[in-house]
Design an enzyme around this catalytic site. Sequence first.
Site, PDB file in Angstrom:
ATOM      1  N   LYS A 189      -6.604   5.081  10.072  1.00 20.19           N
ATOM      2  CA  LYS A 189      -6.769   4.274  11.243  1.00 20.19           C
ATOM      3  C   LYS A 189      -8.129   3.774  11.526  1.00 20.19           C
ATOM      4  CE  LYS A 189      -8.524   5.648  15.101  1.00 20.19           C
ATOM      5  NZ  LYS A 189      -9.093   4.573  15.767  1.00 20.19           N
ATOM      6  N   GLU A 263     -18.394  12.205   6.970  1.00 20.15           N
ATOM      7  CA  GLU A 263     -19.533  11.325   6.646  1.00 20.15           C
ATOM      8  C   GLU A 263     -20.054  11.021   8.109  1.00 20.15           C
ATOM      9  OE1 GLU A 263     -21.965   8.752   7.011  1.00 20.15           O
ATOM     10  OE2 GLU A 263     -20.867   7.255   5.969  1.00 20.15           O
ATOM     11  N   CYS A 297     -25.146   4.227   9.753  1.00 21.80           N
ATOM     12  CA  CYS A 297     -25.495   5.693   9.673  1.00 21.80           C
ATOM     13  C   CYS A 297     -26.771   6.049   9.074  1.00 21.80           C
ATOM     14  CB  CYS A 297     -24.357   6.429   9.299  1.00 21.80           C
ATOM     15  SG  CYS A 297     -23.725   5.885   7.651  1.00 21.80           S
ATOM     16  N   GLU A 394     -29.282  10.161  17.067  1.00 22.12           N
ATOM     17  CA  GLU A 394     -28.848   8.947  16.674  1.00 22.12           C
ATOM     18  C   GLU A 394     -28.545   7.932  17.853  1.00 22.12           C
ATOM     19  OE1 GLU A 394     -25.023   8.640  14.804  1.00 22.12           O
ATOM     20  OE2 GLU A 394     -26.102   7.718  13.155  1.00 22.12           O
TER      21      GLU A 394
HETATM   22  P1  NAI Z   1     -16.365   7.988  17.176  1.00 23.33           P
HETATM   23  O1  NAI Z   1     -16.960   8.930  16.167  1.00 23.33           O
HETATM   24  O2  NAI Z   1     -15.901   8.352  18.534  1.00 23.33           O
HETATM   25  O3  NAI Z   1     -15.411   6.986  16.433  1.00 23.33           O
HETATM   26  C1  NAI Z   1     -15.102   6.950  15.261  1.00 23.33           C
HETATM   27  C2  NAI Z   1     -13.682   6.763  14.813  1.00 23.33           C
HETATM   28  O4  NAI Z   1     -13.172   8.059  15.140  1.00 23.33           O
HETATM   29  C3  NAI Z   1     -13.097   5.571  15.470  1.00 23.33           C
HETATM   30  O5  NAI Z   1     -12.083   5.270  14.808  1.00 23.33           O
HETATM   31  C4  NAI Z   1     -12.377   6.599  16.752  1.00 23.33           C
HETATM   32  O6  NAI Z   1     -11.015   5.930  17.292  1.00 23.33           O
HETATM   33  C5  NAI Z   1     -11.888   7.725  15.968  1.00 23.33           C
HETATM   34  N1  NAI Z   1     -11.795   8.956  16.907  1.00 23.33           N
HETATM   35  C6  NAI Z   1     -12.543   9.050  17.940  1.00 23.33           C
HETATM   36  N2  NAI Z   1     -12.144  10.525  18.550  1.00 23.33           N
HETATM   37  C7  NAI Z   1     -11.580  11.088  17.623  1.00 23.33           C
HETATM   38  C8  NAI Z   1     -10.809  12.288  17.620  1.00 23.33           C
HETATM   39  N3  NAI Z   1     -11.104  13.397  18.421  1.00 23.33           N
HETATM   40  N4  NAI Z   1     -10.136  12.548  16.268  1.00 23.33           N
HETATM   41  C9  NAI Z   1     -10.062  11.797  15.259  1.00 23.33           C
HETATM   42  N5  NAI Z   1     -10.450  10.549  15.294  1.00 23.33           N
HETATM   43  C10 NAI Z   1     -11.313  10.200  16.699  1.00 23.33           C
HETATM   44  O7  NAI Z   1     -17.567   7.086  17.633  1.00 23.33           O
HETATM   45  P2  NAI Z   1     -18.020   6.047  18.529  1.00 23.33           P
HETATM   46  O8  NAI Z   1     -17.508   6.549  19.923  1.00 23.33           O
HETATM   47  O9  NAI Z   1     -17.336   4.667  18.485  1.00 23.33           O
HETATM   48  O10 NAI Z   1     -19.634   5.797  18.623  1.00 23.33           O
HETATM   49  C11 NAI Z   1     -20.312   6.918  19.110  1.00 23.33           C
HETATM   50  C12 NAI Z   1     -21.712   7.258  18.297  1.00 23.33           C
HETATM   51  O11 NAI Z   1     -21.262   7.696  17.112  1.00 23.33           O
HETATM   52  C13 NAI Z   1     -22.448   5.870  18.128  1.00 23.33           C
HETATM   53  O12 NAI Z   1     -23.406   5.540  18.968  1.00 23.33           O
HETATM   54  C14 NAI Z   1     -23.167   6.561  16.626  1.00 23.33           C
HETATM   55  O13 NAI Z   1     -23.971   7.327  17.045  1.00 23.33           O
HETATM   56  C15 NAI Z   1     -22.287   7.225  16.106  1.00 23.33           C
HETATM   57  N6  NAI Z   1     -21.413   6.716  15.036  1.00 23.33           N
HETATM   58  C16 NAI Z   1     -21.792   6.885  13.836  1.00 23.33           C
HETATM   59  C17 NAI Z   1     -21.099   6.428  12.841  1.00 23.33           C
HETATM   60  C18 NAI Z   1     -21.399   6.598  11.370  1.00 23.33           C
HETATM   61  O14 NAI Z   1     -21.266   5.783  10.508  1.00 23.33           O
HETATM   62  N7  NAI Z   1     -22.047   7.780  11.013  1.00 23.33           N
HETATM   63  C19 NAI Z   1     -20.023   5.112  13.054  1.00 23.33           C
HETATM   64  C20 NAI Z   1     -19.559   5.193  14.342  1.00 23.33           C
HETATM   65  C21 NAI Z   1     -20.294   5.621  15.336  1.00 23.33           C
END
Ligand code: NAI
Length: 484
Positions: A189, A263, A297, A394
């Site tokens: 996804k 990650e 990240c 972050e």
């Molecule tokens: P998120 O963690 O909500 O989204 C990442 C992925 O997880 C997306 O595909 C989303 O649809 C999916 N997702 C969301 N809730 C889920 C659940 N309960 N179970 C399984 N999949 C789920 O991140 P978001 O809201 O886009 O960004 C929020 C913060 O997260 C950012 O400000 C940043 O600090 C951090 N982040 C860190 C990342 C990294 O590479 N470590 C990447 C994206 C966000």
Amino acid sequence: MNNFQTSPWQLDAAPESTDHIKIKDAYGLFINGEFVPSSGGETFDSINPATEQRLTTITESTVDDVDKAVIAASNAYKKVWSKTSPAARGKYLFRIARLIQERSKELAVVETIDGGKPIRESRDVDIPLVAAHFFYYAGWADKLSYAFPNRSIQPLGVAGQVIPWNFPLLMAAWKIAPALACGNTVVLKPAETTSVSAMILAEIIQQSELPPGVVNIVTGHGAVGEAIVNHPGVDKIAFTGSTVVGKEIRTSIAGSKKRCTLELGGKAANIVFADAPIDQAVEGIVNGIYFNQGHVCCAGSRLFVQESIREEVLKKLKHRMGTLRVGDPLDKNTDIGAINSKRQLDRIESWIELGREEGAELYQAGGELPDRGYWCRPSVFTEVAQSSRIAQEEIFGPVLAVQTFRTVAEVIKKANNTPYGLSAGIWTDKGSKIFNMTAQMRAGVVWANSYNQFDPVSPFGGYKESGFGREGGLHGLAAYLDVS
Ligand code: NAI
């Protein structure tokens, strides 16, 4: 090459043309080798964050759709992929890698208009690395017994993979390539704001004649990711995203047979010693935090500068920040593109507000910003306390928090004093200092006199709340195999 250095084609100032881009008006789901509509009929728009205009329509998957995708992956695993010879698996991966190279210009533009990152980065960093990951793991497919000599190895089955929006296609490559090389099938996804390149990858996968069901791609919001994670037919979860969601995933699969790699977030220390080549270090600071708008990240979001060179480094840094161009991501001279979504921009702005309230001093560079789109100027906070939230949490935007230190022991203590442990940078001309420090730092990756360098050969992953498991390199294979 430093991600902020000028490459030859940058001299042509015209924005990258989008004439050759074939984005469809709407994308379905990719299940069992075919593009299909959702059983629920719901869709949402993908927006170009630099123009706020609709790019295309993406399908919102239902729990039923996820079920179909997992069944397709499970059937493909049992009937086809587990019986496909390792050498043949490698050939499919090589074919996908070559098709990615053929469509690299188009993919780079799509990544830029769907996600907001500068074309220079999608063209010089993201897409070449995407192809490199497929090539690298294609090479391993028939050599797994050499990777794990005298061990018995088995693929895990169906891998459920959920990826974020900061490196959309690259994260898909990091997940799909090793999974397939090891003999697993996949349900992936992409993130809701950046699904287009994953759907073009689905076209490439179809074109490669990979057997139907080996890779399935379902789009939608968090609930779709949740449905993948909770599906009983999924054998392994690979997630990249926020620590909050990572914790939820870990809780929801506790006690199940599912294997998992996470990650998650980071708050990396980028450490500059007085004996470092200062101009080079300033480039490294800029690259560390402003690359990809700071949506990274492993971004070097905490700068630790040795007290005796504080003034010099800050003066040079502010001067360099003033030369960064914020704006049209399709312009080859742009350094900082659009923030990925309105939601993320709001988050970053509230962090900047919080930094001010905490008493830190803000400096922002950059000239006029475009009228439309989501933009954030390169920002730096000085007078930052170790306990302040902008130094601990972050931000995931172009916002740097600066602190000082006097001794090696002090900076190691400060660098490690965070819930995260993904990456770090050290700038010094003393090799012994680098080796001494890396051994004491809780960071999965430590760059020395460089920053944000990626290679499929090196493993990547974190400690503490940055997650567990490694992606890339030999370690990335182990994450998709039962090794006994
Ligand atoms: P998120 O963690 O909500 O989204 C990442 C992925 O997880 C997306 O595909 C989303 O649809 C999916 N997702 C969301 N809730 C889920 C659940 N309960 N179970 C399984 N999949 C789920 O991140 P978001 O809201 O886009 O960004 C929020 C913060 O997260 C950012 O400000 C940043 O600090 C951090 N982040 C860190 C990342 C990294 O590479 N470590 C990447 C994206 C966000």
